[in-house]
Design an enzyme around this catalytic site. Structure first.
Site, mmCIF file in Angstrom:
data_model
loop_
_atom_site.group_PDB
_atom_site.id
_atom_site.type_symbol
_atom_site.label_atom_id
_atom_site.label_comp_id
_atom_site.label_asym_id
_atom_site.label_seq_id
_atom_site.Cartn_x
_atom_site.Cartn_y
_atom_site.Cartn_z
ATOM 1 N N ASP A 85 0.849 -1.194 0.000
ATOM 2 C CA ASP A 85 0.000 0.000 0.000
ATOM 3 C C ASP A 85 0.885 1.245 0.000
ATOM 4 O O ASP A 85 1.612 1.493 0.961
ATOM 5 C CB ASP A 85 -0.890 -0.056 1.258
ATOM 6 C CG ASP A 85 -1.709 1.208 1.427
ATOM 7 O OD1 ASP A 85 -1.852 1.958 0.447
ATOM 8 O OD2 ASP A 85 -2.194 1.434 2.560
ATOM 9 N N ASN A 115 -0.343 4.594 -0.763
ATOM 10 C CA ASN A 115 -0.993 5.836 -0.314
ATOM 11 C C ASN A 115 -1.575 5.754 1.103
ATOM 12 O O ASN A 115 -2.228 6.685 1.564
ATOM 13 C CB ASN A 115 -2.062 6.293 -1.330
ATOM 14 C CG ASN A 115 -3.254 5.346 -1.366
ATOM 15 O OD1 ASN A 115 -3.268 4.328 -0.666
ATOM 16 N ND2 ASN A 115 -4.256 5.658 -2.175
ATOM 17 N N ASP A 131 -3.957 3.861 2.592
ATOM 18 C CA ASP A 131 -5.383 3.685 2.913
ATOM 19 C C ASP A 131 -5.708 2.252 3.342
ATOM 20 O O ASP A 131 -6.868 1.882 3.465
ATOM 21 C CB ASP A 131 -6.263 4.106 1.717
ATOM 22 C CG ASP A 131 -6.015 3.247 0.484
ATOM 23 O OD1 ASP A 131 -5.111 2.361 0.533
ATOM 24 O OD2 ASP A 131 -6.700 3.434 -0.538
ATOM 25 N N ASP A 146 -1.800 -0.950 -3.840
ATOM 26 C CA ASP A 146 -2.071 -0.176 -5.057
ATOM 27 C C ASP A 146 -0.920 -0.309 -6.054
ATOM 28 O O ASP A 146 0.106 -0.942 -5.762
ATOM 29 C CB ASP A 146 -2.339 1.295 -4.701
ATOM 30 C CG ASP A 146 -1.346 1.824 -3.677
ATOM 31 O OD1 ASP A 146 -0.145 1.536 -3.833
ATOM 32 O OD2 ASP A 146 -1.771 2.494 -2.706
ATOM 33 N N ASP A 159 -9.495 -14.852 -17.504
ATOM 34 C CA ASP A 159 -10.314 -15.409 -16.434
ATOM 35 C C ASP A 159 -11.452 -16.258 -17.017
ATOM 36 O O ASP A 159 -12.090 -15.873 -17.997
ATOM 37 C CB ASP A 159 -10.911 -14.241 -15.624
ATOM 38 C CG ASP A 159 -11.647 -14.693 -14.390
ATOM 39 O OD1 ASP A 159 -10.972 -15.049 -13.413
ATOM 40 O OD2 ASP A 159 -12.894 -14.687 -14.397
ATOM 41 N N GLU A 196 -7.320 -19.384 -17.922
ATOM 42 C CA GLU A 196 -7.837 -20.089 -16.755
ATOM 43 C C GLU A 196 -8.873 -21.062 -17.287
ATOM 44 O O GLU A 196 -9.964 -20.668 -17.701
ATOM 45 C CB GLU A 196 -8.466 -19.132 -15.742
ATOM 46 C CG GLU A 196 -8.746 -19.852 -14.436
ATOM 47 C CD GLU A 196 -9.835 -19.233 -13.586
ATOM 48 O OE1 GLU A 196 -9.839 -19.492 -12.384
ATOM 49 O OE2 GLU A 196 -10.713 -18.527 -14.119
#
Ligand code: NOJ
Length: 532
Positions: free
Chosen positions: A12, A14, A16, A20, A195, A260
């Site tokens: 992370d 930033n 929060d 990210d 996917d 997948e």
């Protein structure tokens, strides 16, 4: 060698509490130090996050939670600057129900997108059009059809009801999909992971499944594919679409496609989807799901893959992903073992993964020996985790990457979206980097060996007879040979070797140690030997 990043949980930047794209950039030096070739970033697109990004509401944008398109461009260039490649997920079986396409589609029966999804009238008694059961059924069977009061029709969703299936038979849908691929290829990605790619087309007659709504005792309690085999898994139309995708990607130069593919019908679909002209690689869920500490079964599993694929297609191997429990937990479930043995078992699995004939995929944190994290009921966020309670859901394998032993494991400045595993005290990158016997340094050495020895990448793989707890195989290219010996059991074993060689890497023997004659293997010992 691929490395899967689940972006919510890697790093992370930033502060929060959610990982990210900038966070990934921060850690690229680590991945390059480790020896990774291809970074696979799981969905970071705009999404209501009902399925944590596998429900996309805009294929061509980054969700603000993860950053911006310019962060993504920076990620691509920083990965390329380090000589690595990047692939991203493409989720084209379904969108989010909040995608503007679906919002329009459900608004009436005659809007321009009314046929972009799979809509059907109810049976005369009002019930769903057929007996298909959602792949995400939770504790009991749930229909794949959701009633829409506005259209007075049902729509199909193989997964959650917030994930309506796209209608691939509509040419406009197909061109929108290709347009989205184009968008990312032009931004410089090196390939895609597709996917649910074996499910794109459905039986045009929507016939009932062969047997009633039965579910499996697997992680998702999903529908039993053997009753659906020609209903929506690997239909010929899907294979043709895959060929189109492949041709399209090829027009952008050297790109890689990973499908997948449903594993429930064994290896046949894998081969169908990866013969030349189709996907490059089928992600080997079958191997991941069946791997155990039973040497005989594992040998059978790997040997089957190898002979079945032969020269016709290229296999892959996988220990874990974001849909399954962590490999250490699966291998040691129900055993009463020490931390030391656990570490050996993690190294055993790593040696197998990184010395077989096929592209290996590493799931973030596997390289430091991350384990499932206990998640109390009120902290469960995976919708299927809630449905499966008290059985563990998917949150357990998606917890923050453990970078150090400080607060939040160095993942974030604030409380992370899922709890950090308490074992961060000793299972973390910082301390394992310093420990020459760590799982992390073992992975790094194996990755290096795979780069240095062509036989480990390209060689044939021949399994040899050995005592029942031992897996013994030879990787060979012309005169170059490497022998792999793995003791899957908890007792000392002896293997008769007729070769001379030197240890390349081992859990008990030092690199450089000479080998000749019989080799004694300690419980859960791994050795890789270069034949001289
Ligand atoms: C497979 C993905 O791996 C899983 O996480 C997701 O929930 C389903 N497909 C639906 O997209």
């Amino acid at each position: 060698m691929f490395y899967q990043i689940y972006p919510r949980s890697f790093k992370d930047h930033n502060g929060d509490g959610v990982g990210d794209l900038r966070g990934i950039i921060e850690k690229l030096d680590y991945l390059s130090w480790l020896g990774i070739d291809v970074v696979w970033v799981s969905p970071f697109f705009k999404s209501p996050m009902e399925d944590f990004g596998y429900d996309i509401s805009d294929y061509k944008d980054v969700d603000p939670l993860f950053g911006t398109l310019s962060d993504f461009d920076k990620l691509v260039s920083e990965i390329h600057r380090r000589g690595m490649k990047i692939i991203i997920d493409q989720v084209y079986n379904h969108t989010s129900d909040k995608h503007p396409w679906f919002v329009e589609s459900r608004s009436s029966r005659n809007n321009p997108k009314s046929d972009w999804y799979i809509w059907k009238d109810p049976k005369p008694d009002g019930s769903p059009p057929n007996n298909w059961v959602s792949l995400f059924s939770g504790g009991e069977p749930r229909s794949m059809w959701e009633w829409d009061d506005n259209r007075k029709q049902y729509y199909l969703h193989l997964f959650g009801k917030e994930q309506p299936d796209l209608n691939w038979r509509n040419p406009n849908v197909k061109s929108a999909i290709f347009d989205s691929m184009k968008f990312w290829l032009e931004r410089g990605v090196d390939g895609f992971r597709f996917d649910a790619a074996s499910h794109y087309y459905k039986d045009p007659l929507f016939r009932d499944a062969l047997k009633g709504p039965q579910i499996k005792e697997n992680l998702f309690h999903s529908a039993r594919d053997e009753y659906y085999w020609d209903r929506f898994s690997g239909r010929p139309e899907t294979l043709l679409a895959v060929e189109e995708i492949k041709r399209f990607m090829d027009s952008y130069g050297e790109k890689v496609s990973v499908g997948e593919i449903s594993a429930d019908m064994g290896l046949c679909l894998y081969l169908l989807f990866t013969i030349p002209g189709r996907f490059d690689i089928a992600f080997n869920i079958d191997f991941m799901e069946k791997l155990s500490l039973n040497a005989k079964k594992v040998r059978e599993l790997s040997e089957n893959v190898d002979t079945f694929f032969g020269e016709r297609a290229w296999p892959s191997y996988v220990l874990g992903n974001h849909d399954n429990y962590r490999i250490i937990n699966r291998l040691t479930d129900g055993m009463n073992i020490s931390e030391y043995e656990k570490k050996l078992i993690a190294k055993l699995a790593a040696t197998l993964l990184l010395t077989m004939r096929g592209t290996p995929f590493i799931y973030y944190g596997e390289e430091i020996g991350m384990e499932d994290t206990d998640i109390p009921y009120d902290k469960i966020v995976d919708p299927w985790g809630k449905a499966l309670w008290p059985k563990k859901g998917r949150d357990v394998c998606r917890t923050p990457m453990q970078w150090n032993n400080k607060e939040n494991a160095g993942f974030s400045e604030s409380a992370p979206w899922l709890p950090v595993n308490l074992n961060k005290a000793y299972v973390n990158v910082e301390s394992e980097m310093k420990d020459p016997n760590s799982i992390l340094n073992f992975y790094r050495s194996l990755l290096k060996l795979r780069k240095e020895h062509v036989e480990l990448r390209r060689g044939t793989m021949k399994f040899q007879n050995a005592p029942s707890d031992i897996i013994f195989y030879i990787r060979k290219v012309s005169e170059k040979q490497v022998v792999v010996l793995l003791n899957f059991g908890s007792t000392v074993q002896c293997v008769d070797l007729t070769i001379y060689g030197k240890v390349l890497i081992g859990t008990h023997k030092n690199a450089g140690e000479k080998i000749h004659g019989a080799v004694r293997l300690a419980p859960f010992e791994s050795i890789v030997i270069k034949v001289s």
